[in-house]
Design a protein around this motif. Structure first.
Motif, PDB file in Angstrom:
ATOM      1  N   PHE A  40       0.836  -1.206   0.000  1.00  0.00           N
ATOM      2  CA  PHE A  40       0.000   0.000   0.000  1.00  0.00           C
ATOM      3  C   PHE A  40       0.868   1.252   0.000  1.00  0.00           C
ATOM      4  O   PHE A  40       0.612   2.208  -0.740  1.00  0.00           O
ATOM      5  CB  PHE A  40      -0.925   0.004   1.222  1.00  0.00           C
ATOM      6  CG  PHE A  40      -1.765   1.242   1.335  1.00  0.00           C
ATOM      7  CD1 PHE A  40      -2.902   1.390   0.568  1.00  0.00           C
ATOM      8  CD2 PHE A  40      -1.405   2.266   2.200  1.00  0.00           C
ATOM      9  CE1 PHE A  40      -3.677   2.548   0.657  1.00  0.00           C
ATOM     10  CE2 PHE A  40      -2.173   3.415   2.302  1.00  0.00           C
ATOM     11  CZ  PHE A  40      -3.312   3.553   1.523  1.00  0.00           C
ATOM     12  N   ASP A  41       1.909   1.258   0.828  1.00  0.00           N
ATOM     13  CA  ASP A  41       2.824   2.404   0.860  1.00  0.00           C
ATOM     14  C   ASP A  41       3.450   2.642  -0.510  1.00  0.00           C
ATOM     15  O   ASP A  41       3.596   3.785  -0.952  1.00  0.00           O
ATOM     16  CB  ASP A  41       3.934   2.181   1.888  1.00  0.00           C
ATOM     17  CG  ASP A  41       3.429   2.263   3.321  1.00  0.00           C
ATOM     18  OD1 ASP A  41       2.279   2.690   3.531  1.00  0.00           O
ATOM     19  OD2 ASP A  41       4.190   1.895   4.239  1.00  0.00           O
ATOM     20  N   THR A  42       3.829   1.559  -1.187  1.00  0.00           N
ATOM     21  CA  THR A  42       4.454   1.686  -2.509  1.00  0.00           C
ATOM     22  C   THR A  42       3.492   2.319  -3.503  1.00  0.00           C
ATOM     23  O   THR A  42       3.887   3.143  -4.335  1.00  0.00           O
ATOM     24  CB  THR A  42       4.915   0.309  -3.008  1.00  0.00           C
ATOM     25  OG1 THR A  42       5.851  -0.250  -2.073  1.00  0.00           O
ATOM     26  CG2 THR A  42       5.592   0.419  -4.371  1.00  0.00           C
ATOM     27  N   ARG A  43       2.221   1.956  -3.424  1.00  0.00           N
ATOM     28  CA  ARG A  43       1.207   2.576  -4.296  1.00  0.00           C
ATOM     29  C   ARG A  43       0.995   4.033  -3.914  1.00  0.00           C
ATOM     30  O   ARG A  43       0.924   4.910  -4.778  1.00  0.00           O
ATOM     31  CB  ARG A  43      -0.127   1.832  -4.190  1.00  0.00           C
ATOM     32  CG  ARG A  43      -0.150   0.464  -4.822  1.00  0.00           C
ATOM     33  CD  ARG A  43      -1.568  -0.072  -4.858  1.00  0.00           C
ATOM     34  NE  ARG A  43      -2.374   0.637  -5.841  1.00  0.00           N
ATOM     35  CZ  ARG A  43      -3.711   0.574  -5.902  1.00  0.00           C
ATOM     36  NH1 ARG A  43      -4.385  -0.137  -5.012  1.00  0.00           N
ATOM     37  NH2 ARG A  43      -4.376   1.227  -6.825  1.00  0.00           N
ATOM     38  N   SER A 116      -2.038   5.749  10.634  1.00  0.00           N
ATOM     39  CA  SER A 116      -1.571   4.380  10.776  1.00  0.00           C
ATOM     40  C   SER A 116      -2.336   3.518   9.781  1.00  0.00           C
ATOM     41  O   SER A 116      -3.379   3.916   9.258  1.00  0.00           O
ATOM     42  CB  SER A 116      -1.814   3.871  12.200  1.00  0.00           C
ATOM     43  OG  SER A 116      -3.206   3.862  12.480  1.00  0.00           O
ATOM     44  N   HIS A 117      -1.818   2.335   9.493  1.00  0.00           N
ATOM     45  CA  HIS A 117      -2.511   1.410   8.604  1.00  0.00           C
ATOM     46  C   HIS A 117      -3.726   0.827   9.308  1.00  0.00           C
ATOM     47  O   HIS A 117      -3.657   0.466  10.488  1.00  0.00           O
ATOM     48  CB  HIS A 117      -1.588   0.276   8.173  1.00  0.00           C
ATOM     49  CG  HIS A 117      -0.431   0.715   7.335  1.00  0.00           C
ATOM     50  ND1 HIS A 117       0.822   0.956   7.854  1.00  0.00           N
ATOM     51  CD2 HIS A 117      -0.342   0.971   6.014  1.00  0.00           C
ATOM     52  CE1 HIS A 117       1.641   1.335   6.880  1.00  0.00           C
ATOM     53  NE2 HIS A 117       0.962   1.353   5.756  1.00  0.00           N
ATOM     54  N   VAL A 118      -4.827   0.733   8.589  1.00  0.00           N
ATOM     55  CA  VAL A 118      -6.030   0.079   9.094  1.00  0.00           C
ATOM     56  C   VAL A 118      -6.561  -0.846   8.004  1.00  0.00           C
ATOM     57  O   VAL A 118      -6.201  -0.729   6.831  1.00  0.00           O
ATOM     58  CB  VAL A 118      -7.126   1.090   9.508  1.00  0.00           C
ATOM     59  CG1 VAL A 118      -6.687   1.922  10.687  1.00  0.00           C
ATOM     60  CG2 VAL A 118      -7.520   1.983   8.332  1.00  0.00           C
ATOM     61  N   VAL A 119      -7.425  -1.762   8.396  1.00  0.00           N
ATOM     62  CA  VAL A 119      -8.020  -2.712   7.469  1.00  0.00           C
ATOM     63  C   VAL A 119      -9.502  -2.379   7.306  1.00  0.00           C
ATOM     64  O   VAL A 119     -10.229  -2.295   8.294  1.00  0.00           O
ATOM     65  CB  VAL A 119      -7.865  -4.157   7.972  1.00  0.00           C
ATOM     66  CG1 VAL A 119      -8.543  -5.136   7.020  1.00  0.00           C
ATOM     67  CG2 VAL A 119      -6.392  -4.508   8.143  1.00  0.00           C
ATOM     68  N   ALA A 120      -9.929  -2.191   6.072  1.00  0.00           N
ATOM     69  CA  ALA A 120     -11.341  -1.947   5.785  1.00  0.00           C
ATOM     70  C   ALA A 120     -12.021  -3.298   5.607  1.00  0.00           C
ATOM     71  O   ALA A 120     -12.003  -3.891   4.531  1.00  0.00           O
ATOM     72  CB  ALA A 120     -11.487  -1.092   4.533  1.00  0.00           C
ATOM     73  N   GLY A 124     -13.277  -5.865   1.347  1.00  0.00           N
ATOM     74  CA  GLY A 124     -12.328  -6.893   0.970  1.00  0.00           C
ATOM     75  C   GLY A 124     -11.021  -6.835   1.728  1.00  0.00           C
ATOM     76  O   GLY A 124      -9.973  -7.193   1.183  1.00  0.00           O
ATOM     77  N   ASN A 125     -11.074  -6.359   2.982  1.00  0.00           N
ATOM     78  CA  ASN A 125      -9.862  -6.222   3.811  1.00  0.00           C
ATOM     79  C   ASN A 125      -8.821  -5.317   3.154  1.00  0.00           C
ATOM     80  O   ASN A 125      -7.622  -5.546   3.271  1.00  0.00           O
ATOM     81  CB  ASN A 125      -9.263  -7.593   4.127  1.00  0.00           C
ATOM     82  CG  ASN A 125     -10.135  -8.402   5.061  1.00  0.00           C
ATOM     83  OD1 ASN A 125     -10.848  -7.855   5.894  1.00  0.00           O
ATOM     84  ND2 ASN A 125     -10.102  -9.718   4.923  1.00  0.00           N
ATOM     85  N   GLU A 126      -9.309  -4.297   2.486  1.00  0.00           N
ATOM     86  CA  GLU A 126      -8.432  -3.321   1.844  1.00  0.00           C
ATOM     87  C   GLU A 126      -7.629  -2.557   2.897  1.00  0.00           C
ATOM     88  O   GLU A 126      -8.156  -2.169   3.938  1.00  0.00           O
ATOM     89  CB  GLU A 126      -9.287  -2.334   1.038  1.00  0.00           C
ATOM     90  CG  GLU A 126      -8.507  -1.227   0.368  1.00  0.00           C
ATOM     91  CD  GLU A 126      -9.421  -0.174  -0.243  1.00  0.00           C
ATOM     92  OE1 GLU A 126      -9.285   0.073  -1.441  1.00  0.00           O
ATOM     93  OE2 GLU A 126     -10.279   0.378   0.490  1.00  0.00           O
ATOM     94  N   ILE A 127      -6.353  -2.344   2.618  1.00  0.00           N
ATOM     95  CA  ILE A 127      -5.506  -1.548   3.500  1.00  0.00           C
ATOM     96  C   ILE A 127      -5.723  -0.065   3.199  1.00  0.00           C
ATOM     97  O   ILE A 127      -5.789   0.346   2.034  1.00  0.00           O
ATOM     98  CB  ILE A 127      -4.018  -1.893   3.313  1.00  0.00           C
ATOM     99  CG1 ILE A 127      -3.774  -3.375   3.614  1.00  0.00           C
ATOM    100  CG2 ILE A 127      -3.146  -1.019   4.204  1.00  0.00           C
ATOM    101  CD1 ILE A 127      -3.966  -3.755   5.052  1.00  0.00           C
ATOM    102  N   ARG A 128      -5.842   0.723   4.254  1.00  0.00           N
ATOM    103  CA  ARG A 128      -5.970   2.176   4.128  1.00  0.00           C
ATOM    104  C   ARG A 128      -5.131   2.823   5.218  1.00  0.00           C
ATOM    105  O   ARG A 128      -4.593   2.164   6.096  1.00  0.00           O
ATOM    106  CB  ARG A 128      -7.425   2.625   4.299  1.00  0.00           C
ATOM    107  CG  ARG A 128      -8.410   2.040   3.311  1.00  0.00           C
ATOM    108  CD  ARG A 128      -9.841   2.425   3.664  1.00  0.00           C
ATOM    109  NE  ARG A 128     -10.800   1.896   2.705  1.00  0.00           N
ATOM    110  CZ  ARG A 128     -12.111   1.932   2.854  1.00  0.00           C
ATOM    111  NH1 ARG A 128     -12.625   2.474   3.954  1.00  0.00           N
ATOM    112  NH2 ARG A 128     -12.913   1.437   1.939  1.00  0.00           N
ATOM    113  N   MET A 144      -6.458   4.127  -1.782  1.00  0.00           N
ATOM    114  CA  MET A 144      -6.034   4.349  -3.162  1.00  0.00           C
ATOM    115  C   MET A 144      -7.124   3.858  -4.102  1.00  0.00           C
ATOM    116  O   MET A 144      -7.525   2.695  -4.048  1.00  0.00           O
ATOM    117  CB  MET A 144      -4.725   3.618  -3.450  1.00  0.00           C
ATOM    118  CG  MET A 144      -3.525   4.166  -2.699  1.00  0.00           C
ATOM    119  SD  MET A 144      -3.177   5.907  -3.062  1.00  0.00           S
ATOM    120  CE  MET A 144      -2.673   5.811  -4.785  1.00  0.00           C
ATOM    121  N   LYS A 145      -7.618   4.757  -4.956  1.00  0.00           N
ATOM    122  CA  LYS A 145      -8.583   4.356  -5.994  1.00  0.00           C
ATOM    123  C   LYS A 145      -7.856   3.591  -7.088  1.00  0.00           C
ATOM    124  O   LYS A 145      -8.304   2.555  -7.570  1.00  0.00           O
ATOM    125  CB  LYS A 145      -9.293   5.585  -6.561  1.00  0.00           C
ATOM    126  CG  LYS A 145     -10.260   5.297  -7.696  1.00  0.00           C
ATOM    127  CD  LYS A 145     -10.956   6.560  -8.150  1.00  0.00           C
ATOM    128  CE  LYS A 145     -11.795   6.316  -9.410  1.00  0.00           C
ATOM    129  NZ  LYS A 145     -12.829   5.286  -9.188  1.00  0.00           N
TER     130      LYS A 145
END
Length: 208
Positions: A40-43, A116-120, A124-128, A144-145
């Protein structure tokens, strides 16, 4: 050894998680997969992290968009996300700065805090990123869209009129029918330079 900076980071880290948890039941901070967080950070930052890495996203809403969303209060928005290596804590500190303009109100308005990182869990357990000003100041989620655009979700966030960072100049941006989700597009870092108040950091940002 706990530094003042790390202590403050931990304070706002807890605040961010609490605020986002209160704003949206879809997020959980626990069980964030490290590999997914790195991806996610890389994106988010369009590449691997350095000592201090920035990502800038901007959106100016034109008359056509505002006519289609008549209840939207915001006419322009900028988001600067920062990742800074903290070797003494063996971690990375994440923070955000948000700037925007109202559609029918003059002035520039800002907010900022730690993330901080969280899980949606309901997506679909997307990282945000879950970002908070403090538990009294609400927060935002940043997803990230695609590689070129981010999505900012909010319910309430404390804001200040720019150049008037005192309690009398503070207010809240509260989500309405058309102010819950904002798409912002990746932009040159110079577009977000107005959000940086520290001169050394501003100089560093301009040299990126």
């Amino acid at each position: 050894r706990v530094t003042f900076e790390s202590a403050m980071k931990n304070f706002f880290f807890v605040a961010a998680v609490a605020c986002i948890a209160g704003a949206s039941a879809t997020c959980a901070q626990e069980a964030v997969d490290k590999a997914k967080a790195v991806a996610f950070d890389t994106r988010m930052f369009a590449g691997p992290l350095g000592h201090k890495t920035y990502a800038c996203f901007v959106r100016r809403y034109d008359a056509v968009h505002l006519a289609q969303h008549p209840k939207q209060k915001v006419s322009a928005m900028k988001l600067l996300v920062t990742a800074e290596d903290a070797p003494e804590d063996k971690t990375v500190n994440y923070s955000f700065r948000l700037g925007f303009k109202y559609h029918h109100r003059p002035g520039n308005f800002d907010s900022s805090g730690f993330c901080s990182h969280v899980v949606a869990e309901k997506s679909g357990n997307e990282i945000r990123y879950g970002c908070g000003v403090d538990c009294e100041g609400g927060g935002i989620e940043v997803a990230m869209k695609d590689d070129k655009s981010a999505l900012i979700r909010l319910e309430r966030i404390r804001i200040w009129e720019r150049n008037k960072p005192d309690d009398d100049a503070s207010n809240d941006l509260v989500a309405g029918a058309d102010d819950k989700i904002f798409r912002v597009d990746r932009a040159d870092l110079h577009e977000c330079s107005e959000l940086v108040t520290d001169r050394k950091e501003l100089a560093a940002l301009r040299h990126k």
